[in-house]
Design a protein around this motif. Structure first.
Motif, PDB file in Angstrom:
ATOM      1  N   HIS A  38     -31.808 -49.728   3.334  1.00 47.86           N
ATOM      2  CA  HIS A  38     -31.871 -51.627   3.168  1.00 47.86           C
ATOM      3  C   HIS A  38     -32.627 -51.045   1.983  1.00 47.86           C
ATOM      4  O   HIS A  38     -31.871 -51.751   1.396  1.00 47.86           O
ATOM      5  N   ASP A  69     -24.657 -54.790  -2.517  1.00 42.53           N
ATOM      6  CA  ASP A  69     -25.388 -55.959  -1.983  1.00 42.53           C
ATOM      7  C   ASP A  69     -24.672 -56.405  -0.512  1.00 42.53           C
ATOM      8  O   ASP A  69     -25.677 -56.805   0.364  1.00 42.53           O
ATOM      9  N   ALA A  91     -31.208 -52.160  -1.677  1.00 45.34           N
ATOM     10  CA  ALA A  91     -31.513 -53.131  -2.611  1.00 45.34           C
ATOM     11  C   ALA A  91     -32.033 -52.577  -3.975  1.00 45.34           C
ATOM     12  O   ALA A  91     -31.424 -52.736  -4.966  1.00 45.34           O
ATOM     13  N   VAL A 145     -26.549 -54.169   1.621  1.00 43.24           N
ATOM     14  CA  VAL A 145     -28.187 -55.172   1.650  1.00 43.24           C
ATOM     15  C   VAL A 145     -28.505 -55.961   2.551  1.00 43.24           C
ATOM     16  O   VAL A 145     -28.878 -55.741   3.445  1.00 43.24           O
TER      17      VAL A 145
END
Lengths: 264, 239
Positions: free
Chosen positions: A180, A151, A184, A154
């Motif tokens: 990216h 996370d 995720a 991301v």
């Protein structure tokens, strides 16, 4: 035109072509340039090289080195985790092996894009100065750290997209977006595992409000303001749902504050 | 693109129904015929790359950043309509956990849709008429297989459109949404193939660990069979 003429031509516009090829070859071939060996291997390497983009602007170099540092961190984390006997249960090994593979690919991709401008790999402390002391002996801790790193990735890439908008950086912008969304996908599957394995009951593939551990990784993810408009109540949906529908960026400073304890 | 087409053809096979109107439109286009205001026009000497006269009722997404936002709005309309249907008529054997997951995703897509509509204001395209005749909503494989294609397509669409956006604020917004679509893709894929590598599978991720990225023209061609309203991205930026 033979292959050496091609390389000479490329070198005129890219003075580091031999370094880059050297990296891609990973054999130091171009240090002691053997034409015979290169004639066999070069076509393959050039084919690989031409698919990649190079960071030339100082802004792009900064962004990619920032990304590279995070990818080094993730890559080493998963390499060690996957290699640790009795850490990841057999049921979940395929998932973490796949994540590990991608992080290695991302490191190599960024190294090739940066050439000699690439920062060196730091030494890491995956216990984060003791905060996750059992990270490689307790699967729950490992999974929580994995989720947090994904996370963070991301949010970090998202925060940097706007720094890759110069015309010459457009290919890099797309590549950064393509990494990216992989981060995720990783974050989502590990979030799902956190719930399935009972480590964080109710954890989902998406981030609800600012829920998650450690808190700094999820700070501000409960934002409901999008495009200057407060979406509270949009379509009759809950704050939780609205926050899940948008992933928030993190500044470079916030990311470095999160990653800092992992650097020895 | 080939992969996407293959995926879409799988979905088509699942449902056993061919979309007749899209086929007819394609036929008319190939034959150099387009309809406008009920009049059949023979487009004589029309080169392949020249824009053809749009079919009656064609929605033009527009140009510039507004065009890209409408493009995103069109995709979100499609996704929202799909999940609304999937949740309101659950497939046979849908577990409570699956219903909860699909309901979450439905809500995210509705929020995306309504956000774009509000953000675009008077510039927003109309509500689109969808065509889900190829999807068997009673079948888990059909619904989740379609969801997988839609989510992977959404990810590739946003990833490919990022470089076309001029305004950093819009780029950030696209970034905030694309990662949520990627999360959906990951979870849907795990529902289909639990605990496998599929969540970010080698079928869609390349050897550099990069996710998909496609230009609007490719994406629009892929989703048009699911949208009755003809969409035109002819004025969208291409670089």
């Amino acid at each position: 035109m033979n292959i050496f003429n091609i390389l000479t031509e490329i070198e005129k516009v890219d003075g580091e072509v031999f370094e880059r090829l050297d990296h891609i070859s990973r054999r130091g071939m171009f240090n002691s340039f053997s034409k015979k060996a290169a004639a066999v291997a070069v076509p393959v390497m050039v084919a690989g090289m031409l698919n990649k983009a190079y960071a030339t602007t100082s802004g792009a170099i900064d962004v990619l080195n920032f990304a590279l540092t995070l990818e080094y961190l993730e890559n080493e984390f998963y390499k060690k985790g996957v290699a640790t006997v009795n850490l990841i249960p057999p049921t979940d090994q395929a998932i973490f092996a796949q994540i590990s593979k991608h992080e290695t690919q991302h490191v190599n991709f960024l190294l090739a894009a940066l050439g000699s401008k690439a920062v060196a790999k730091p030494n890491f402390d995956f216990t984060a100065k003791g905060a996750f002391a059992d990270v490689f002996s307790n699967y729950k801790t490992f999974a929580i750290v994995s989720h947090a790193l994904e996370d963070t990735g991301v949010r970090a890439y998202k925060g940097q997209a706007g720094n890759l908008m110069a015309a010459e950086d457009k290919p890099l912008l797309q590549y950064a977006l393509q990494i990216h969304s992989i981060e995720a996908r990783h974050a989502a599957i590990v979030g799902r595992l956190l719930n399935v394995r009972g480590f964080v009951p109710g954890a989902k593939g998406w981030t609800t409000l600012a829920q998650g551990n450690p808190a700094a990784v999820y700070a501000g993810d409960d934002n409901l303001m999008q495009g200057g408009v407060n979406l509270k109540g949009l379509a009759g949906k809950s704050d939780a749902a609205i926050s899940e529908a948008f992933d928030e960026p993190l500044t470079k400073e916030a990311v470095l504050a999160i990653a800092g304890p992992f650097i020895a | 693109m080939e992969k996407l087409q293959n995926d879409l053809s799988v979905v088509e096979r699942t449902a056993d129904v061919l979309q007749s109107s899209a086929t007819r439109r394609k036929f008319l286009r190939n034959a150099g015929l387009t309809t406008a205001a009920g009049v059949v026009i023979l487009a004589v000497g029309c080169k392949k790359d020249e824009p053809t006269t749009p079919a009656a009722g064609t929605v033009n997404l527009g140009s510039g950043d507004g065009g890209i936002l409408n493009y995103a709005y069109a995709l979100e309309q499609l996704e929202a309509a799909f999940y609304i249907q999937a949740v309101s008529t659950p497939y046979m054997g849908m577990s409570a956990a699956e219903l909860s997951t699909l309901t979450d995703i439905r809500d995210h897509e509705i929020i995306h849709r309504d956000f774009f509509k509000a953000a675009l204001g008077a510039n927003a395209i109309q509500g689109l008429e969808v065509d889900f005749s190829k999807i068997d909503f009673t079948s888990r494989a059909s619904v989740l297989g379609t969801a997988k294609v839609f989510e992977d397509t959404g990810v590739a669409a946003y990833n490919g459109a990022g470089k076309l956006i001029k305004d950093p604020g819009y780029l950030l917004l696209a970034g905030k949404i694309v990662s949520v679509e990627a999360r959906h893709a990951s979870i849907i894929r795990d529902l289909l193939q639990p605990l496998s590598t599929s969540f970010a599978g080698d079928d869609i991720i390349d050897n550099n660990g990069l996710d998909g990225a496609k230009m609007p023209s490719e994406i629009l061609a892929a989703v048009q069979p699911f949208v009755k309203t003809p969409l035109s991205g002819a004025n969208l930026p291409i670089a």
